[in-house]
Design an enzyme around this catalytic site. Sequence first.
Site, PDB file in Angstrom:
ATOM      1  N   SER A 181      52.722  39.842  85.288  1.00 46.81           N
ATOM      2  CA  SER A 181      54.188  39.720  85.334  1.00 46.81           C
ATOM      3  C   SER A 181      54.960  40.864  86.022  1.00 46.81           C
ATOM      4  O   SER A 181      54.659  41.034  87.353  1.00 46.81           O
ATOM      5  CB  SER A 181      54.593  39.584  83.765  1.00 46.81           C
ATOM      6  OG  SER A 181      56.042  39.464  83.576  1.00 46.81           O
TER       7      SER A 181
ATOM      8  N   HIS B 289      54.107  34.569  87.639  1.00 43.98           N
ATOM      9  CA  HIS B 289      54.939  33.555  86.905  1.00 43.98           C
ATOM     10  C   HIS B 289      56.444  33.979  86.966  1.00 43.98           C
ATOM     11  O   HIS B 289      56.927  35.154  87.367  1.00 43.98           O
ATOM     12  CB  HIS B 289      54.787  33.427  85.377  1.00 43.98           C
ATOM     13  CG  HIS B 289      54.892  34.459  84.655  1.00 43.98           C
ATOM     14  ND1 HIS B 289      56.258  35.140  84.380  1.00 43.98           N
ATOM     15  CD2 HIS B 289      54.129  35.419  83.768  1.00 43.98           C
ATOM     16  CE1 HIS B 289      56.017  36.090  83.472  1.00 43.98           C
ATOM     17  NE2 HIS B 289      54.781  36.360  83.262  1.00 43.98           N
TER      18      HIS B 289
END
Length: 248
Positions: free
Chosen positions: A131, A154
């Site tokens: 992330s 993501h």
Amino acid sequence: MGNKQSSKKEGEEQEDNRKKTKADAEKHRDERIQSTGQLTLDENESAHNLHLITIIGEIEGHDNLGSTSKTTKYEHILPQLAAIEDSKKIDGVLILLNTMGGDVEAGLAIAEMISSLSKPTVSLVLGGSHSIGVPIAVSTDYSYIVPTGTMVIHPVRLNGMVIGVQQTFDYFKQIQNRITGFVCEHCKISKARLEELMMETGMLTKDVGTVLVGREAVEEGIINEVGGIKDAIKHIHDMVERGKRDTK
């Protein structure tokens, strides 16, 4: 006879003081690692002073996380990075990452600070750099990932209440563009490919995104090289040495 005994006593006192100083230094070193996850590597043959920073667990932002959570506090990292930049004694910075991500603003702030350092910097992704850990991993001058290391790519998520209006979606988009822009500026992956990895629907069962393992992160152009701590330390020593030669 008296002089010999006096000299022997002085020698013993000096040895005791030396051992005490060494013990105090080791204690301080251990306490520093435990409290901040940081350390100065200064016992190498090259006589370089390298500052080690670890980005571990969840990157904590303005809210304190639970006492059972492993966290990296950005209010610890930012002042230290400023001190490193201002210090004549520090030659380079090594960043070790094993993070699940965390607060977007805090993570980007850390990444921006690292990328703006004038000292040579190298990162090493260990268990994972997921992330918002991705921008931090690529913020250094050179990056490594261990063969089993992972990176989860993501889209941005926000915790708490989300108001379903156009302004909210525009805000999400702005944050996403800041992250993708930073990552693409500091590594070789294109924006189109990074967004494609973010929106992948066939890999994560309950989510969108992509998991890259070791060499896959290198092949995608996010990380420079597969390697371990030996490679990362050797590379930063080489960078420091080149920098010193260039300034002569």
